[in-house]
Write an enzyme that holds these catalytic residues in place. Structure first.
Site, PDB file in Angstrom:
ATOM      1  CG  HIS A  88      -1.652   1.304   1.381  1.00  0.00           C
ATOM      2  ND1 HIS A  88      -2.800   1.563   0.672  1.00  0.00           N
ATOM      3  CD2 HIS A  88      -1.400   2.419   2.112  1.00  0.00           C
ATOM      4  CE1 HIS A  88      -3.230   2.768   0.971  1.00  0.00           C
ATOM      5  NE2 HIS A  88      -2.398   3.322   1.834  1.00  0.00           N
ATOM      6  CG  ASP A 118     -11.289   5.123   6.891  1.00  0.00           C
ATOM      7  OD1 ASP A 118     -10.712   5.959   7.611  1.00  0.00           O
ATOM      8  OD2 ASP A 118     -11.113   5.044   5.663  1.00  0.00           O
ATOM      9  NE  ARG A 153      -9.155  11.773  10.497  1.00  0.00           N
ATOM     10  CZ  ARG A 153      -8.352  10.993   9.750  1.00  0.00           C
ATOM     11  NH1 ARG A 153      -8.817   9.885   9.213  1.00  0.00           N
ATOM     12  NH2 ARG A 153      -7.104  11.317   9.548  1.00  0.00           N
ATOM     13  CB  SER A 164      -7.768   6.413   8.387  1.00  0.00           C
ATOM     14  OG  SER A 164      -8.189   6.567   7.075  1.00  0.00           O
ATOM     15  CE  LYS A 169      -8.587   3.619   4.143  1.00  0.00           C
ATOM     16  NZ  LYS A 169      -8.684   5.036   3.859  1.00  0.00           N
TER      17      LYS A 169
HETATM   18  N1  URA Z   1      -5.294   8.395   3.817  1.00  0.00           N
HETATM   19  C1  URA Z   1      -6.252   7.676   4.459  1.00  0.00           C
HETATM   20  O1  URA Z   1      -6.734   6.682   3.949  1.00  0.00           O
HETATM   21  N2  URA Z   1      -6.653   8.105   5.666  1.00  0.00           N
HETATM   22  C2  URA Z   1      -6.144   9.183   6.288  1.00  0.00           C
HETATM   23  O2  URA Z   1      -6.547   9.497   7.385  1.00  0.00           O
HETATM   24  C3  URA Z   1      -5.161   9.915   5.608  1.00  0.00           C
HETATM   25  C4  URA Z   1      -4.748   9.492   4.374  1.00  0.00           C
END
Ligand code: URA
Length: 441
Positions: A82, A161, A168, A183, A187
């Site tokens: 990732h 998220d 956010r 966050s 995933k």
């Molecule tokens: N990318 C994400 O997936 N989440 C965040 O909080 C910041 C960047």
């Protein structure tokens, strides 16, 4: 339990229990906790922070808010990569086939690009017919048979998220280490792989601007991953200029093909080699980085990685003849050179602006619904540290629309800063974070 009390607790810097964190995440996802209370809570987290255990509990609460992919029907240790997002980052297209050619299963869930960094799926859709809408069974079967498959991110992956990130974004609560790392990791963990290799970028084109910030984020994510039983590594890499020489969907695919033929630029190859090495180490396919790199190099030399790319594209409905004949990718109607207005060294490239230039040309999405032009983009001729003479090309624009080209051209010109002083070319791979700590190079 009452949300009011939990906000108060965090406001006073107290530690929340797993049950309390589950209550917050579950309640917010289901709509029982309103945005205004969640905003107050997120701000309290920003100001008073969470410890590692709270961050792990938050991550797992978000993982469990939606679908969790069970990859157990796939034989062997599954490895995933990732990236925190970068301009010109086409590493998945290269290291996926390399790692798969060595027998390590790569069962990848990818997203589309939004904003100025492109998504792997958009890039792959440059192959006519390529599709990521596989059933779960097809996905498992493809990975078992040929070790590589990519599906699109399901709508119900870590929905907590999705909802929290949107909040956010508008409440000035994005920039907190626990919130960012939970966050991202929620995933990745929900996507099911055993081995997670993170590419944490820093520099003017990255989310994290400094190496110290990138290291702190990487350490937290590595601790979360290992804390929940996923073997997790993070590579720290430079994003103070685009990766490789091309930005734009089909252009990046062509560069990936070149790299798999052994003709790729050094920074891109180094990025792929490092990330893929840790995928092999995690999956027990190699014992040392040197052994992993030798194996990976052999997949380029014997053509097995390129063959794997073609096989993967074909099985997912794409026209694999483009792998063997990349000149088939559509060309743009217009090209324009951006030339240096004076002699000097390239001191700085505003990487975000390069990404935005590609977006302005039509190569990226401004909203989720935007249609993208896969053929447009930029070729970077000069990178940081290169000497350039007045009139020489810094970069080339590929466009299909003259109005867009007119808007893109001054943007790209302004993204280059020249200096009379000699400038060192930056290193690309800056460090590695494992469960034992960080080593900077
Ligand atoms: N990318 C994400 O997936 N989440 C965040 O909080 C910041 C960047």
């Amino acid at each position: 339990m009452r949300m009011y009390d939990l906000i108060t607790k965090k406001k006073h810097g107290e530690i929340l229990t797993k049950e309390e964190i589950n209550f917050i995440v579950d309640g917010y996802t289901k709509g029982n906790i309103p945005d205004y209370q969640m905003s107050a809570f997120l701000m309290a987290v920003c100001l008073k922070e969470m410890n590692l255990q709270e961050t792990i509990d938050l991550t797992m609460a978000m993982v469990n808010s939606g679908d969790v992919l069970d990859l157990s029907p796939i034989v062997g240790k599954k490895a995933d990569k990732h990236s925190t997002g970068g301009v010109g980052d086409k590493t998945s297209l290269i290291l996926g086939p390399m790692v798969a050619a060595l027998g390590v299963p790569v069962a990848k869930m990818s997203g589309r690009g939004l904003g100025h960094t492109g998504g792997t799926i958009d890039k792959l859709e440059s192959f006519p017919g390529f599709s990521v809408s596989l059933s779960e069974q097809e996905f498992f079967d493809n990975v078992n048979r040929m070790k590589l498959a990519i599906i699109g991110q399901t709508a119900n992956l870590a929905p907590a998220d999705k909802k929290m990130y949107a909040l956010r974004d508008v409440t000035a609560t994005v920039d907190n280490l626990s919130l960012i790392s939970s966050s991202i990791m929620s995933k990745k963990i929900a996507a099911g792989s055993d081995v997670i290799v993170l590419d944490v970028k820093c520099g003017n084109g990255a989310f994290m601007k400094t190496l110290d910030e990138a290291e702190a984020l990487a350490k937290t994510m590595v601790e979360i991953g290992n804390g929940v039983g996923r073997e997790t590594y993070a590579v720290l890499s430079d994003m103070s200029q685009p990766l490789g020489k091309y930005v734009g969907n089909a252009l990046e695919v062509k560069e990936a093909i070149k790299t798999l033929k052994g003709q790729g630029p050094a920074d891109l190859l180094e990025a792929c080699m490092t990330l893929a090495s840790y995928m092999l180490l995690g999956a027990d396919r190699a014992k040392t980085v040197a052994e992993a790199e030798a194996l990976l190099q052999s997949t380029i030399e014997d053509g097995s990685a390129l063959k794997k790319l073609a096989e993967f594209v074909e099985v997912q409905g794409g026209d694999a003849s483009y792998v063997w004949n990349p000149e088939k990718f559509p060309r743009t109607e217009f090209v324009e050179e951006i030339v240096a207005t004076e002699d000097g060294y390239v001191a700085e490239i505003l990487t975000d602006e390069i990404g935005m230039t590609s977006l302005v040309l039509g190569g990226g999405r401004e909203t989720k619904e935007s249609e993208i032009d896969l053929s447009v983009g930029i070729k970077i001729h000069k990178k940081v540290g290169d000497y350039v003479r007045k009139g020489e090309s810094l970069a080339r624009l590929y466009a299909n629309d003259l109005t867009k080209l007119k808007a893109a051209s001054p943007r790209l010109q302004a993204a280059y800063k020249l200096s009379k002083e000699r400038i060192e070319a930056p290193k690309h791979v800056l460090g590695i974070v494992t469960k034992d700590g960080c080593t900077r190079f």
